[in-house]
Design a protein around this motif. Structure first.
Motif, PDB file in Angstrom:
ATOM      1  N   UNK A   1      98.073  96.319  44.963  1.00  0.00           N
ATOM      2  CA  UNK A   1      97.926  94.872  44.995  1.00  0.00           C
ATOM      3  C   UNK A   1      98.737  94.266  46.133  1.00  0.00           C
ATOM      4  N   UNK A   2      99.690  94.995  46.645  1.00  0.00           N
ATOM      5  CA  UNK A   2     100.488  94.442  47.727  1.00  0.00           C
ATOM      6  C   UNK A   2      99.690  94.335  49.010  1.00  0.00           C
ATOM      7  N   UNK A   3      98.496  94.945  49.065  1.00  0.00           N
ATOM      8  CA  UNK A   3      97.667  94.874  50.261  1.00  0.00           C
ATOM      9  C   UNK A   3      96.580  93.815  50.160  1.00  0.00           C
ATOM     10  N   UNK A   4      96.548  93.067  49.084  1.00  0.00           N
ATOM     11  CA  UNK A   4      95.565  91.993  48.933  1.00  0.00           C
ATOM     12  C   UNK A   4      95.898  90.856  49.888  1.00  0.00           C
ATOM     13  N   UNK A   5      94.894  90.045  50.243  1.00  0.00           N
ATOM     14  CA  UNK A   5      95.196  88.868  51.073  1.00  0.00           C
ATOM     15  C   UNK A   5      96.179  87.961  50.342  1.00  0.00           C
ATOM     16  N   UNK A   6      97.012  87.314  51.078  1.00  0.00           N
ATOM     17  CA  UNK A   6      98.004  86.424  50.471  1.00  0.00           C
ATOM     18  C   UNK A   6      99.356  87.092  50.406  1.00  0.00           C
ATOM     19  N   UNK A   7     100.321  86.348  49.966  1.00  0.00           N
ATOM     20  CA  UNK A   7     101.698  86.835  49.936  1.00  0.00           C
ATOM     21  C   UNK A   7     102.007  87.480  48.591  1.00  0.00           C
ATOM     22  N   UNK A  33     105.395  97.053  36.982  1.00  0.00           N
ATOM     23  CA  UNK A  33     104.820  98.379  36.795  1.00  0.00           C
ATOM     24  C   UNK A  33     104.676  98.699  35.313  1.00  0.00           C
ATOM     25  N   UNK A  34     103.611  99.429  34.977  1.00  0.00           N
ATOM     26  CA  UNK A  34     103.396  99.837  33.589  1.00  0.00           C
ATOM     27  C   UNK A  34     103.332 101.356  33.463  1.00  0.00           C
ATOM     28  N   UNK A  49     104.011 102.094  46.213  1.00  0.00           N
ATOM     29  CA  UNK A  49     102.860 102.884  46.670  1.00  0.00           C
ATOM     30  C   UNK A  49     102.448 103.929  45.647  1.00  0.00           C
ATOM     31  N   UNK A  50     103.347 104.280  44.737  1.00  0.00           N
ATOM     32  CA  UNK A  50     103.064 105.312  43.738  1.00  0.00           C
ATOM     33  C   UNK A  50     102.771 104.735  42.346  1.00  0.00           C
ATOM     34  N   UNK A  51     102.789 103.430  42.215  1.00  0.00           N
ATOM     35  CA  UNK A  51     102.473 102.790  40.930  1.00  0.00           C
ATOM     36  C   UNK A  51     100.980 102.933  40.666  1.00  0.00           C
ATOM     37  N   UNK A  52     100.617 103.363  39.457  1.00  0.00           N
ATOM     38  CA  UNK A  52      99.205 103.548  39.111  1.00  0.00           C
ATOM     39  C   UNK A  52      98.705 102.539  38.081  1.00  0.00           C
ATOM     40  N   UNK A  53      99.615 101.796  37.451  1.00  0.00           N
ATOM     41  CA  UNK A  53      99.221 100.815  36.444  1.00  0.00           C
ATOM     42  C   UNK A  53     100.217  99.660  36.462  1.00  0.00           C
ATOM     43  N   UNK A  54      99.704  98.467  36.167  1.00  0.00           N
ATOM     44  CA  UNK A  54     100.585  97.299  36.095  1.00  0.00           C
ATOM     45  C   UNK A  54     100.382  96.571  34.772  1.00  0.00           C
ATOM     46  N   UNK A  55     101.399  95.801  34.399  1.00  0.00           N
ATOM     47  CA  UNK A  55     101.325  94.925  33.231  1.00  0.00           C
ATOM     48  C   UNK A  55     101.412  93.494  33.763  1.00  0.00           C
ATOM     49  N   UNK A  56     100.423  92.688  33.459  1.00  0.00           N
ATOM     50  CA  UNK A  56     100.437  91.299  33.899  1.00  0.00           C
ATOM     51  C   UNK A  56     101.305  90.488  32.944  1.00  0.00           C
ATOM     52  N   UNK A  57     102.294  89.829  33.504  1.00  0.00           N
ATOM     53  CA  UNK A  57     103.212  89.004  32.737  1.00  0.00           C
ATOM     54  C   UNK A  57     102.602  87.626  32.500  1.00  0.00           C
ATOM     55  N   UNK A  58     101.971  87.071  33.541  1.00  0.00           N
ATOM     56  CA  UNK A  58     101.345  85.759  33.389  1.00  0.00           C
ATOM     57  C   UNK A  58     101.075  85.097  34.721  1.00  0.00           C
TER      58      UNK A  58
END
Length: 64
Positions: A1-7, A33-34, A49-58
């Motif tokens: 997700x760090x490579x998506x457009x935007x900051x 990270x999850x 770069x090695x994270x394979x899953x995330x948890x959305x906080x909000x």
């Protein structure tokens, strides 16, 4: 997700270990990270770069 457009950047303080992705101002997607074992770089930071899953906080305005 760090490579998506935007900051996208790591947060600090009591939110260390979380990332913020800019959405429609002033809102941000907050996530962390999850992975069962979070990969750590030699300097002690998270190796995103090695994270394979995330948890959305909000979605929030972190500057309130």
């Amino acid at each position: 997700m760090r490579n998506l457009p935007g900051r996208c950047h790591e947060l600090r303080g009591d939110r260390a270990g979380q990332l913020s992705l800019d959405l429609d101002h002033p809102y941000r997607l907050i996530f962390e990270p999850a992975d069962e074992t979070i990969p750590i770089k030699p300097d002690g930071g998270i190796d995103w770069k090695k994270i394979t899953a995330i948890k959305i906080i909000g979605v929030e305005d972190t500057h309130e």
